[in-house]
Design a protein around this motif. Structure first.
Motif, PDB file in Angstrom:
ATOM      1  N   GLN A 310       0.821  -1.210   0.000  1.00 32.05           N
ATOM      2  CA  GLN A 310       0.000   0.000   0.000  1.00 32.05           C
ATOM      3  C   GLN A 310       0.858   1.265   0.000  1.00 32.05           C
ATOM      4  OE1 GLN A 310      -2.875  -0.959   3.186  1.00 32.05           O
ATOM      5  NE2 GLN A 310      -2.861  -3.015   2.271  1.00 32.05           N
ATOM      6  N   ASP A 311       2.076   1.200   0.577  1.00 30.18           N
ATOM      7  CA  ASP A 311       3.044   2.291   0.401  1.00 30.18           C
ATOM      8  C   ASP A 311       3.282   2.536  -1.084  1.00 30.18           C
ATOM      9  OD1 ASP A 311       3.545   2.675   3.126  1.00 30.18           O
ATOM     10  OD2 ASP A 311       5.440   1.583   3.124  1.00 30.18           O
ATOM     11  N   ALA A 312       3.565   1.443  -1.795  1.00 32.51           N
ATOM     12  CA  ALA A 312       3.909   1.550  -3.214  1.00 32.51           C
ATOM     13  C   ALA A 312       2.761   2.135  -4.027  1.00 32.51           C
ATOM     14  CB  ALA A 312       4.301   0.171  -3.754  1.00 32.51           C
ATOM     15  N   HIS A 313       1.537   1.748  -3.694  1.00 34.52           N
ATOM     16  CA  HIS A 313       0.378   2.254  -4.425  1.00 34.52           C
ATOM     17  C   HIS A 313       0.187   3.747  -4.182  1.00 34.52           C
ATOM     18  CE1 HIS A 313      -4.080   1.743  -5.687  1.00 34.52           C
ATOM     19  NE2 HIS A 313      -3.322   1.530  -6.749  1.00 34.52           N
ATOM     20  N   ASN A 314       0.489   4.192  -2.980  1.00 44.35           N
ATOM     21  CA  ASN A 314       0.396   5.619  -2.668  1.00 44.35           C
ATOM     22  C   ASN A 314       1.489   6.409  -3.387  1.00 44.35           C
ATOM     23  OD1 ASN A 314       1.369   8.055  -0.908  1.00 44.35           O
ATOM     24  ND2 ASN A 314      -0.708   7.669  -0.180  1.00 44.35           N
ATOM     25  N   LEU A 315       2.688   5.853  -3.435  1.00 42.07           N
ATOM     26  CA  LEU A 315       3.828   6.556  -4.014  1.00 42.07           C
ATOM     27  C   LEU A 315       3.826   6.546  -5.534  1.00 42.07           C
ATOM     28  CD1 LEU A 315       6.580   7.967  -3.743  1.00 42.07           C
ATOM     29  CD2 LEU A 315       7.610   5.689  -3.453  1.00 42.07           C
ATOM     30  N   GLY A 316       3.328   5.478  -6.156  1.00 43.60           N
ATOM     31  CA  GLY A 316       3.501   5.282  -7.593  1.00 43.60           C
ATOM     32  C   GLY A 316       3.022   6.450  -8.443  1.00 43.60           C
ATOM     33  N   TRP A 317       1.788   6.890  -8.253  1.00 41.66           N
ATOM     34  CA  TRP A 317       1.236   7.942  -9.114  1.00 41.66           C
ATOM     35  C   TRP A 317       1.921   9.284  -8.868  1.00 41.66           C
ATOM     36  CZ3 TRP A 317      -1.743  12.216  -7.401  1.00 41.66           C
ATOM     37  CH2 TRP A 317      -2.137  12.191  -6.053  1.00 41.66           C
ATOM     38  N   LYS A 318       2.294   9.518  -7.611  1.00 37.74           N
ATOM     39  CA  LYS A 318       2.964  10.776  -7.283  1.00 37.74           C
ATOM     40  C   LYS A 318       4.363  10.826  -7.897  1.00 37.74           C
ATOM     41  CE  LYS A 318       0.466  10.863  -2.898  1.00 37.74           C
ATOM     42  NZ  LYS A 318       0.539  10.768  -1.427  1.00 37.74           N
ATOM     43  N   LEU A 319       5.079   9.717  -7.804  1.00 31.09           N
ATOM     44  CA  LEU A 319       6.420   9.652  -8.361  1.00 31.09           C
ATOM     45  C   LEU A 319       6.379   9.724  -9.879  1.00 31.09           C
ATOM     46  CD1 LEU A 319       9.383   9.364  -7.615  1.00 31.09           C
ATOM     47  CD2 LEU A 319       9.066   6.884  -7.544  1.00 31.09           C
ATOM     48  N   ALA A 320       5.379   9.094 -10.491  1.00 30.98           N
ATOM     49  CA  ALA A 320       5.258   9.127 -11.950  1.00 30.98           C
ATOM     50  C   ALA A 320       5.028  10.543 -12.444  1.00 30.98           C
ATOM     51  CB  ALA A 320       4.128   8.209 -12.401  1.00 30.98           C
ATOM     52  N   LEU A 321       4.099  11.266 -11.809  1.00 37.35           N
ATOM     53  CA  LEU A 321       3.817  12.633 -12.236  1.00 37.35           C
ATOM     54  C   LEU A 321       5.027  13.543 -12.039  1.00 37.35           C
ATOM     55  CD1 LEU A 321       0.174  13.103 -10.887  1.00 37.35           C
ATOM     56  CD2 LEU A 321       0.884  12.936 -13.284  1.00 37.35           C
ATOM     57  N   THR A 322       5.771  13.316 -10.967  1.00 40.05           N
ATOM     58  CA  THR A 322       6.944  14.145 -10.696  1.00 40.05           C
ATOM     59  C   THR A 322       8.094  13.788 -11.625  1.00 40.05           C
ATOM     60  OG1 THR A 322       6.271  14.252  -8.368  1.00 40.05           O
ATOM     61  CG2 THR A 322       8.497  14.948  -8.887  1.00 40.05           C
ATOM     62  N   ALA A 323       8.356  12.504 -11.800  1.00 40.25           N
ATOM     63  CA  ALA A 323       9.493  12.068 -12.615  1.00 40.25           C
ATOM     64  C   ALA A 323       9.326  12.437 -14.079  1.00 40.25           C
ATOM     65  CB  ALA A 323       9.686  10.557 -12.480  1.00 40.25           C
ATOM     66  N   THR A 324       8.089  12.518 -14.548  1.00 45.77           N
ATOM     67  CA  THR A 324       7.849  12.862 -15.945  1.00 45.77           C
ATOM     68  C   THR A 324       7.627  14.359 -16.147  1.00 45.77           C
ATOM     69  OG1 THR A 324       5.488  12.365 -15.655  1.00 45.77           O
ATOM     70  CG2 THR A 324       6.899  10.601 -16.512  1.00 45.77           C
ATOM     71  N   GLY A 325       7.776  15.143 -15.083  1.00 42.75           N
ATOM     72  CA  GLY A 325       7.690  16.585 -15.206  1.00 42.75           C
ATOM     73  C   GLY A 325       6.297  17.160 -15.169  1.00 42.75           C
ATOM     74  N   ARG A 326       5.271  16.340 -14.892  1.00 41.63           N
ATOM     75  CA  ARG A 326       3.904  16.841 -14.865  1.00 41.63           C
ATOM     76  C   ARG A 326       3.564  17.526 -13.547  1.00 41.63           C
ATOM     77  NH1 ARG A 326      -0.300  15.980 -18.090  1.00 41.63           N
ATOM     78  NH2 ARG A 326      -0.943  17.797 -16.887  1.00 41.63           N
ATOM     79  N   ALA A 327       4.229  17.151 -12.452  1.00 41.30           N
ATOM     80  CA  ALA A 327       3.920  17.718 -11.139  1.00 41.30           C
ATOM     81  C   ALA A 327       5.173  18.283 -10.502  1.00 41.30           C
ATOM     82  CB  ALA A 327       3.299  16.655 -10.230  1.00 41.30           C
ATOM     83  N   ALA A 328       4.979  19.220  -9.597  1.00 41.02           N
ATOM     84  CA  ALA A 328       6.090  19.817  -8.871  1.00 41.02           C
ATOM     85  C   ALA A 328       6.614  18.863  -7.804  1.00 41.02           C
ATOM     86  CB  ALA A 328       5.647  21.127  -8.237  1.00 41.02           C
TER      87      ALA A 328
END
Length: 545
Positions: A310-328
């Motif tokens: 459940q850690d991974a599920h919480n982190l995945g979308w946030k890390l994806a948006l940040t790593a691809t430059g979509r989120a701060a």
């Protein structure tokens, strides 16, 4: 993406269930991810007995729940013995039945190695494979990347690194993150995988006596394999005897009253001590921690592996948006904000269930069923205190908790609906599945808001009308979706990619949806990848629960 940016956007260190869940989540979001592990081969570890109800929902979102259900088995009734004789059969999930809003209510028994193989196979479908024999020995952080030194002299550069490398995490130690807590001095249990002949595989057998215990649970997918747990054998001086096939046979014969040679093989032998520790930080710059690298719990309730998934599920979308430059970058701070309090609560819950279980087994008929509670299902875990939880309804029902249904930050429930166009059965979980936000519009008053949200954020959002008269989206003739979400008047519900409620707003407040998404990801890019334009939303903070 700048030319100097490493080709690897995220490097995951550790290929247990946590690391594999995160890798699958990132890969399906088209993130350039690599996953390494220091082991020379994939382990056959079976200590973790399977996903709980909430983890099964995560695995469904990743598209592998059907494989887990097919490979594993349902949780078993527990047969308890005293003096070698059976005295009680108990099913701790007897009152738990699937419903429209909760399709999973029982844990699923599956060997950890089998679950990991399912996740590796899923990851391979995205063209990503675990790289074995790669031991991380050093971390060097730069302004926009991290260099990871390997024991064989190689190095890997990545924009972000996640340590999913277990309780003894080298990544955590390299970061200098403290791991506060305690480890019991006394050995509490010996564990292993064994072969036993002549036992009914329809039960989880538990022998409890005044001077010790033996517990045997059948391992799904094997003909005669069992999980073996026992109180440790002691020598004449009262010291614990190291686990071995011989000591396992002696313990088996002593507590079951059956011949020791019924236990014909014992492997993966280990000892267990109560270990309760938690990292003081989950993020240091571009390096994050997840799973046992961030927290370890008492064994009761089976919460360790599940909390990591459940850690991974919480982190995945946030890390994806940040790593691809979509989120701060600020979006990544919400991972620690949300998951560290959950870990702290889980430490307390596991310790409580362990205490209750140890007290229960002193009495005839007591057993491991005492470790199971509604809280250990994971279905009640939410983030009402999070800066990502927002409710713009004037009566603020989500803050005072007087209304039924989830509050902002809570798990988004499932519901059985129908496709408005075809009339075919459709579930909300099917609508949520995937890497997108989901906007549910309950009632005709939400039509304009749904159209506006999809026009502005259609690359990250899917919008669905929900109602008995909906022409597009989902019809709700039985009112199950409205009931699950506690919706009386028309309303908008924005569901995050990890299937938690992000926003609840009145039907006509489409601006609240736009503001929420703009704060996280900005507007949809015309071409290519947009630079980060948003910050995490500043909203009133709900009290921790």
């Amino acid at each position: 993406m700048p030319a100097s940016t490493p080709a690897t956007q995220v490097l995951i260190i550790g290929s247990g269930p946590t690391g594999l869940t995160l890798a699958c989540d990132l890969a399906r979001r088209s993130v350039a991810v690599r996953i390494i592990d220091k082991s020379p081969e994939f382990p056959r570890s079976s200590r973790a007995k399977g996903p709980n109800a909430r983890s099964l929902e995560v695995l469904e979102d990743l598209g592998v729940a059907d494989r887990v259900l097919a490979t594993g088995s349902a949780s078993l009734p527990m047969r308890k013995y005293r003096g070698g004789l059976p005295i009680a059969d108990t099913d701790p999930y007897e009152a738990a039945h699937p419903a429209s809003d909760t399709p999973y209510t029982r844990m699923r028994l599956i060997a950890q190695w089998a679950l990991e193989k399912i996740l590796r196979d899923r990851l391979a479908e995205y063209g990503v494979h675990v790289e074995l024999g790669a031991e991380a020995t050093g971390l060097t952080q730069h302004a926009d990347s991290v260099d990871v030194a390997l024991a064989d002299g190689r190095s890997i550069a990545a924009r972000y690194v996640v340590g999913c490398d277990g309780a003894h995490s080298p990544v955590r130690k390299l970061l200098g993150v403290t791991f506060e807590g305690s480890t019991a001095e006394e050995q509490m249990m010996v564990c292993g995988d064994v072969v036993v002949d002549g036992l009914d595989r329809g039960f989880w057998h538990q022998w409890f006596d005044e001077d010790g215990a033996v517990m045997l649970c059948p391992i799904p997918g094997t003909r005669s394999g069992w999980w073996f747990q026992a109180s440790p054998e002691q020598d004449a001086a009262g010291n614990p005897v190291p686990p071995s096939p011989e000591s396992f046979r002696r313990l088996f014969a002593r507590h079951t009253g059956l011949p020791g040679d019924r236990l014909s093989r014992a492997e993966l032998l280990s000892t267990y001590r109560v270990n309760e520790r938690m990292a003081d930080r989950y993020r240091v710059g571009r390096v994050l921690l997840a799973g046992d690298a961030a927290h370890v719990h008492a064994i009761a309730g089976g919460l360790g592996m599940n909390t990591g998934i459940q850690d991974a599920h919480n982190l995945g979308w946030k890390l994806a948006l940040t790593a691809t430059g979509r989120a701060a970058e600020g979006l990544l701070d919400t991972y620690e904000e949300e998951r560290l309090p959950v870990a702290a609560r889980t430490l307390g819950l596991a310790a409580e269930r362990l205490r209750i279980t140890l007290d229960a087994i002193k009495e005839p008929g007591g057993g491991l069923d005492s470790a199971v509670s509604t809280e250990t299902s994971g279905l009640g875990v939410g983030y009402r205190w999070s800066t990502l939880a927002r409710d713009t309804r004037r009566d603020a029902r989500s803050r005072v908790g007087t209304a039924p249904g989830p509050r902002a930050g809570d798990r988004a429930p499932d519901a059985t609906c129908r496709d408005a166009a075809t009339g075919a059965p459709a579930r909300l979980f099917e609508v949520f599945a995937g890497p997108h936000f989901t906007l549910l519009g309950f009632g005709p008053g939400t039509t304009d808001a749904l159209r506006a949200a999809e026009a502005e954020h259609g690359d990250v959002l899917r919008a669905f009308a929900v109602g008995t008269g909906a022409r597009h989206g989902l019809s709700d003739p039985a009112g199950r979706a409205r009931a699950a979400y506690g919706i009386t008047d028309d309303a908008l519900v924005l569901v995050r990619p990890d299937n938690h409620v992000g926003l609840i707003a009145p039907a006509g407040d489409g601006r609240a949806v736009g503001d929420y998404l703009n704060d996280l990801v900005g507007t949809a890019p015309a071409t290519g990848t947009a630079p980060a334009t948003g910050t995490t939303p500043a909203v009133d903070t709900a009290p921790a629960v």
